[in-house]
Write a protein that holds these residues in place. Structure first.
Motif: not given
Length: 240
Positions: A123-124, A126-127, A166, A169
């Protein structure tokens, strides 16, 4: 930019092929293993010419909390490939509870909990990508491999559900369902039995580990940027 991939079951036939393929493409790898430390050492030696970072991680994923020792050693992360697994051949009525728990832990509980703990790292950024190596038996089921089929079917449900959760995200989640592949898992079968299986497969042969590895690389690449929640059947036309 460096990309880091966690590969569970890296000491197995498919795992080693995946590791070699990804290292050649410039990925840096966390290489999980359980019992076969020598295999991992040999694998890392063979990967050194690619010039990446290759970190061995030991964990017993057949144990309920075995996944925790992996989480503590993961730093930067761009993808997870769940390739660890074992099998148990025989009638359901002959299986004991320990056999079943071991199968479910390594194929279902450990991947689920490991993913849960590591999702924040994806998640941090973004991919990211998650690829699960399931099985043709998770799609169609196999007599004398009921528990294994149930575990592999659960993996497919996990992929379909998580992919929806997800997607926004920037995380894609897919599965590969190999058919019969030439690995040590096939060593328990006689040459006659393997010939019979090959005859049933429309392409007339077993799959090769590098054929699975190339599919993993495709799912990690931008060439599959709009693919998520899917099961890629790599089985030579068997049970389609």
């Amino acid at each position: 930019m460096k990309k880091y991939v966690l590969l569970t079951g890296a000491s197995g036939g498919i795992g080693q092929a995946v590791a070699c393929n990804l290292a050649a493409k410039g990925y840096h790898l966390y290489l999980h293993y359980n019992k076969n430390e020598q295999s991992i050492k040999s694998l890392i030696d063979s990967l050194e010419p690619f010039g990446g970072e290759y970190l061995p991680i030991h964990a017993d994923l057949t144990e309920t909390e075995g996944y925790k020792s992996i989480c503590s050693q993961i730093f930067s992360l761009d993808a997870i490939i769940h390739c660890a697994g074992n099998s148990k051949y025989g009638l359901l009525m002959d299986l004991n509870q320990q056999d079943v728990e071991s199968l479910l832990n390594v194929h279902v509980l450990s991947p689920l909990m490991l993913t849960k703990e590591l999702l924040p790292k994806l998640f941090s950024k973004g991919s990211g990508n998650i690829v699960v190596i399931s099985s043709i038996w998770g799609q169609t089921g196999a007599a004398c491999e009921v528990a294994y089929s149930a575990a592999k079917g659960a993996q497919i449900a996990f992929v379909k559900a998580l992919s929806k959760e997800v997607a926004l995200n920037g995380i894609r989640v897919n599965a590969i369902a190999p058919g019969a592949v030439e690995t040590k898992m096939m060593d328990g079968f006689t040459e006659e039995e393997l010939d019979r299986v090959s005859f049933e497969i429309p392409m007339g042969r077993l799959g090769q580990t590098d054929e699975i590895a190339r599919c993993v690389a495709f799912l990690l690449s931008d060439d599959s940027s709009y693919i998520t929640g899917q099961v890629l059947a790599v089985n030579g036309g068997w049970y389609i």
